[in-house]
Motif scaffolding. Structure first.
Motif: not given
Length: 128
Positions: A27, A32, A56, A80, A95
């Motif tokens: 993550s 991302s 995540m 993010n 996520a």
């Protein structure tokens, strides 16, 4: 050998041609960024399920004046804010802070983790 319910040619073909589920394991900024690219492709390609899960790592972040879980902020904003601020991900990227839940239904795992975390991450999802 396949169980009896999966032995028919139609059933085997259905399983082989069912849309594939993709999960990004990681993550950070690379994870991302690749999740954004993958989600663009899954939305256009019938071979894939549209939704993309992203494991995540759960951590607390400052958002709108309060401490919140990064996964919850991501799922509500699709950004993010810690590792790729200012970049919006597609609405069909989700996520999931539980590694097993994020990966269990996936057909394809895309690894985007620092190498030092790979062994323990693999151990966590390996059959016991």
């Amino acid at each position: 050998e396949l169980p009896p319910m999966f032995r028919s040619a139609w059933c085997r073909a259905s399983l082989l041609h069912a849309p594939k589920k993709v999960c990004v394991v990681g993550s950070g900024n690379w994870a991302s960024a690749i999740a954004k690219i993958i989600a663009g492709n899954t939305a256009r390609q019938a071979e894939f399920q549209k939704d993309v899960s992203m494991w995540m790592f759960e951590e607390m972040v400052e958002h709108q004046g309060s401490r919140q879980k990064l996964s919850e902020v991501f799922n509500s904003t699709k950004e993010n804010i810690k590792y790729l601020p200012g970049i919006q991900l597609p609405p069909h990227v989700y996520a999931e802070p539980d590694l097993v839940k994020a990966t269990q239904a996936a057909d394809i795992l895309v690894w985007a983790l620092p190498h030092q975390f790979v062994p323990r991450t693999l151990q966590a999802i390996s059959p016991k």
